[in-house]
Design an enzyme around this catalytic site. Structure first.
Site, mmCIF file in Angstrom:
data_model
loop_
_atom_site.group_PDB
_atom_site.id
_atom_site.type_symbol
_atom_site.label_atom_id
_atom_site.label_comp_id
_atom_site.label_asym_id
_atom_site.label_seq_id
_atom_site.Cartn_x
_atom_site.Cartn_y
_atom_site.Cartn_z
ATOM 1 N N ASP A 96 -8.314 42.292 -71.328
ATOM 2 C CA ASP A 96 -7.955 42.876 -69.930
ATOM 3 C C ASP A 96 -8.546 44.363 -69.727
ATOM 4 O OD1 ASP A 96 -6.238 42.506 -67.243
ATOM 5 O OD2 ASP A 96 -5.978 44.416 -67.853
ATOM 6 N N ASN A 131 -11.641 50.764 -58.756
ATOM 7 C CA ASN A 131 -12.047 50.162 -57.673
ATOM 8 C C ASN A 131 -11.407 51.224 -56.779
ATOM 9 O OD1 ASN A 131 -13.258 47.863 -58.075
ATOM 10 N ND2 ASN A 131 -11.581 46.552 -58.323
ATOM 11 N N HIS A 152 -15.392 49.087 -54.723
ATOM 12 C CA HIS A 152 -15.567 47.831 -55.206
ATOM 13 C C HIS A 152 -16.820 47.376 -55.739
ATOM 14 C CE1 HIS A 152 -11.450 46.289 -54.277
ATOM 15 N NE2 HIS A 152 -11.656 47.142 -53.009
ATOM 16 N N ASP A 169 -17.639 46.045 -59.662
ATOM 17 C CA ASP A 169 -18.296 44.806 -59.861
ATOM 18 C C ASP A 169 -19.242 44.986 -61.054
ATOM 19 O OD1 ASP A 169 -16.641 43.338 -58.025
ATOM 20 O OD2 ASP A 169 -18.519 43.511 -56.511
ATOM 21 N N GLU A 200 -9.948 41.231 -63.574
ATOM 22 C CA GLU A 200 -10.608 42.079 -64.545
ATOM 23 C C GLU A 200 -10.253 41.204 -65.746
ATOM 24 O OE1 GLU A 200 -6.574 44.118 -63.592
ATOM 25 O OE2 GLU A 200 -8.188 42.844 -62.501
#
Length: 333
Positions: A204, A212, A217, A221, A247
């Site tokens: 994680d 973000n 975003h 990404d 994530e």
């Protein structure tokens, strides 16, 4: 329905179809007085029936062409007997048999079987065919196998494309969660059957929401893609990386023990922490490690790795490994 059960039922239908065809040959040969061929057909029918019963009774079924090959060759044997005993009209049965090979088997196997069947039946049918008929017969066989091979190639290509779409995460191009469950089932079966452990790492990204919120975003990404790239540069070709959700990622290491996998997880943690991500972003990851056990199922293994990840996330930028406990208690490794 899982993949193994689907192929199990497919093979059952293949066997029952072969049995039906063979029984037709047996009845025809019996009425025509070809008792040797009829007895051979009954023996082939008995063999395929035994194979069909074996498939239906096997709980852990591995897809294989061996049992199907026995059924197909039994049909070819009956066809050869028929061509030898009867007239040239029986030779036409070779064409649907060739096409059936292109449907049942991989294209390379189907091509080899088709060539073998063509050679055998042509040698046997030589007694019935003159030169002109032999030319037409051989030409028809070549055309039939060519059409069947092209059809099998198109189907195989489309299946690969659909499988990739179904099993791949569109953003990171890693395997997805559905494929993780399927691979875990396979790894656990190997653990039980061959006593070969595998390990699962749950990963994680720490404080990913802040990335973000701060950078947008699209940057988020890009970070996800870059994390996958860093991980893939460290792991073996046999190791499998999955996007579990958001994530969170899962890494499956076949034939690896808990101690070695924990060391690999520490190395991944250090590499991510030292890597420069887009826009100068620095980040860390938390990792939970678990090893397969013969009494595990996919849920118990996932729960153990997820519990380890939860403990790691409490401190952030940590690796926690949990061992299997026969009393269902999880203890730190």
């Amino acid at each position: 329905m899982n993949d193994n059960r689907y192929y199990q039922q497919l093979d059952q239908r293949t066997y029952y179809s072969a049995i039906t065809c063979l029984l037709v040959f047996v009845v025809v040969h019996t009425f025509e007085g070809y008792y040797f061929q009829a007895i051979a057909g009954l023996l082939s029918t008995a063999l395929i029936t035994m194979l069909a019963r074996r498939v239906s009774r096997t709980s852990q079924y591995d897809e294989t062409n061996t049992l199907r090959l026995a059924s197909w060759l039994s049909l070819l044997m009956m066809l050869c007997f028929t061509v030898w005993a009867n007239t040239m009209g029986a030779t036409y049965f070779i064409f649907p048999l060739m096409l059936s090979a292109c449907i049942i088997f991989p294209k390379e196997t189907a091509l080899k079987l088709g060539i073998f069947a063509a050679i055998v039946t042509t040698i046997i049918a030589h007694r019935w065919l003159n030169s002109a008929d032999m030319f037409r017969y051989c030409t028809s066989q070549i055309l039939t196998m060519s059409v069947g091979y092209i059809y099998a190639s198109v189907i195989e290509r489309n299946e690969l494309m659909l499988q990739q779409l179904a099993n791949t995460d569109p953003l990171t191009q890693t395997l997805n969660r559905h494929e993780l469950y399927r691979r875990l089932t396979h790894s656990l079966a190997n653990c039980r059957r061959h006593q070969q452990p595998s390990c699962l790492i749950m990963i994680d990204i720490d404080h990913f929401k802040a990335i973000n919120d701060t950078h947008g975003h699209l940057t988020g990404d890009s970070v996800l893609i870059e994390v996958c790239r860093v991980i893939e540069q460290r792991i073996r070709e046999t190791d499998l990386l999955f996007r579990y959700g958001g994530e969170e990622f899962a890494l499956l290491l076949p034939q690896e023990n808990l101690i070695k996998t924990t060391s690999i997880a520490e190395d991944l943690r250090n590499k991510i922490a030292a890597h420069d991500f887009p826009k100068g972003i620095k980040l860390t990851i938390s990792l939970g490690v678990a090893e397969t056990h013969q009494d595990d199922n996919d849920q118990t293994l996932l729960n153990r790795a997820d519990t380890a990840l939860y403990q790691a996330k409490n401190k952030r930028n940590q690796v926690i490994a949990l061992e299997y406990n026969a009393n269902t208690e999880l203890s730190p490794a």
